[in-house]
Design a protein around this motif. Structure first.
Motif, PDB file in Angstrom:
ATOM      1  N   HIS A 293       0.834  -1.202   0.000  1.00  0.00           N
ATOM      2  CA  HIS A 293       0.000   0.000   0.000  1.00  0.00           C
ATOM      3  C   HIS A 293       0.875   1.260   0.000  1.00  0.00           C
ATOM      4  CE1 HIS A 293      -4.028   1.687   1.803  1.00  0.00           C
ATOM      5  NE2 HIS A 293      -3.731   2.225   0.633  1.00  0.00           N
TER       6      HIS A 293
ATOM      7  N   HIS B 114      -3.304   9.401   1.031  1.00  0.00           N
ATOM      8  CA  HIS B 114      -2.437   8.396   1.655  1.00  0.00           C
ATOM      9  C   HIS B 114      -1.444   9.030   2.627  1.00  0.00           C
ATOM     10  CE1 HIS B 114      -4.151   5.942  -1.574  1.00  0.00           C
ATOM     11  NE2 HIS B 114      -3.978   4.942  -0.726  1.00  0.00           N
TER      12      HIS B 114
ATOM     13  N   TRP C  85     -13.120   6.626   0.309  1.00  0.00           N
ATOM     14  CA  TRP C  85     -12.625   6.974   1.647  1.00  0.00           C
ATOM     15  C   TRP C  85     -13.785   7.438   2.530  1.00  0.00           C
ATOM     16  CZ3 TRP C  85      -7.282   7.195   3.048  1.00  0.00           C
ATOM     17  CH2 TRP C  85      -6.402   6.891   1.999  1.00  0.00           C
TER      18      TRP C  85
ATOM     19  N   ASP D  92      -9.144   4.538   4.485  1.00  0.00           N
ATOM     20  CA  ASP D  92      -9.142   4.071   3.104  1.00  0.00           C
ATOM     21  C   ASP D  92     -10.039   2.829   3.015  1.00  0.00           C
ATOM     22  OD1 ASP D  92      -8.431   3.155   0.563  1.00  0.00           O
ATOM     23  OD2 ASP D  92      -6.282   3.455   0.865  1.00  0.00           O
TER      24      ASP D  92
ATOM     25  N   HIS E 121      -7.664  -2.542  -1.959  1.00  0.00           N
ATOM     26  CA  HIS E 121      -6.205  -2.734  -1.795  1.00  0.00           C
ATOM     27  C   HIS E 121      -5.761  -2.476  -0.349  1.00  0.00           C
ATOM     28  CE1 HIS E 121      -5.513   1.728  -3.153  1.00  0.00           C
ATOM     29  NE2 HIS E 121      -5.345   1.682  -1.853  1.00  0.00           N
TER      30      HIS E 121
HETATM   31 MN    MN Z   1      -5.097   3.212  -0.682  1.00  0.00          MN
END
Ligand code: MN
Length: 223
Positions: free
Chosen positions: A46, A97, A146, A184, A188
């Motif tokens: 990630h 992120h 998100w 998140d 993934h």
């Molecule tokens: Mn992500």
């Protein structure tokens, strides 16, 4: 010999500055620090692959439109509707992120500051009700995106969610505000350990939220 290395270092620094206007900050803890709630392999991929790709694509995207001198990510997000979709997705991807990593940490039993807890109780009734509503919002987000806790224009807390790599700082976001917490909910972020069980991931990651940092963000916005 010394002269050559010096020249090399200077050239290296110039190159870095010219071609990598956005760089990745180090992860504030080791990959395995959030185990067993978030596994080391997920963190490694990630942070090291997904987040890095957003940064590289943002830099390339800005260069492609001769805007590589833009170095203020918040300014880009606040005016994102005037950029192309590559900039939108990758500027969002980078900001989201970089922000997210700071919101997590291995320290256990952290709590919101008194001031933030008071605001949460006022807005949502209690910490438990807030948690339930926040996780529910994360569950309701269809596809990738998100979930956010923001401070809105009136200084009130609000829960919202965004699709893809959008965020509440974007000028065309349906619900705008300054984020103090986000999670998140892209697959993934959890698929390796939790597969399709998004709720299990949301409940687990709740254990490693760095409330000290969230409270700091709240203080910065509301002081
Ligand atoms: Mn992500």
């Amino acid at each position: 010999m010394r002269k050559i290395s010096f020249t090399f270092i200077v050239l290296f620094l110039i190159t870095q500055k010219q071609f990598a206007q956005f760089v990745q900050e180090p992860l504030p803890y080791p990959y395995d620090a959030l185990e067993p709630y978030v596994d080391a392999q997920t963190m490694q991929i990630h942070y090291g692959k997904h987040h890095l790709a957003y940064i590289n694509n943002l830099n390339a995207g800005l260069k492609a439109i001769n805007m590589e001198k833009k170095t203020d990510i918040i300014d880009i997000l606040n005016h994102v509707s005037s950029y192309n979709v590559t900039i939108r997705n990758n500027a969002g991807g980078h900001y989201n992120h970089a922000f997210f990593w700071t919101l997590l940490g291995p320290e256990k039993k952290l709590m919101p500051s008194e001031k933030l807890e008071k605001a949460i109780n006022k807005q949502f009734g209690s910490m438990d009700k807030f948690k339930e509503q926040f996780i529910n919002e994360g569950m309701m987000r269809f596809g990738s995106g998100w979930v956010w806790l923001i401070v809105d224009a009136n200084g009130n807390l609000a829960i919202t969610s965004t699709p893809n790599q959008d965020n509440p700082l974007m000028d065309d976001a349906p619900v705008k505000g300054k984020p103090i917490l986000s999670i998140d909910v892209w697959e993934h972020a959890y698929y390796l350990k939790y597969q399709n069980k998004r709720k299990d991931y949301l409940l687990a990651i709740w254990q490693v939220i760095n409330w000290k940092k969230v409270s700091e963000y709240y203080d910065e916005i509301t002081q």
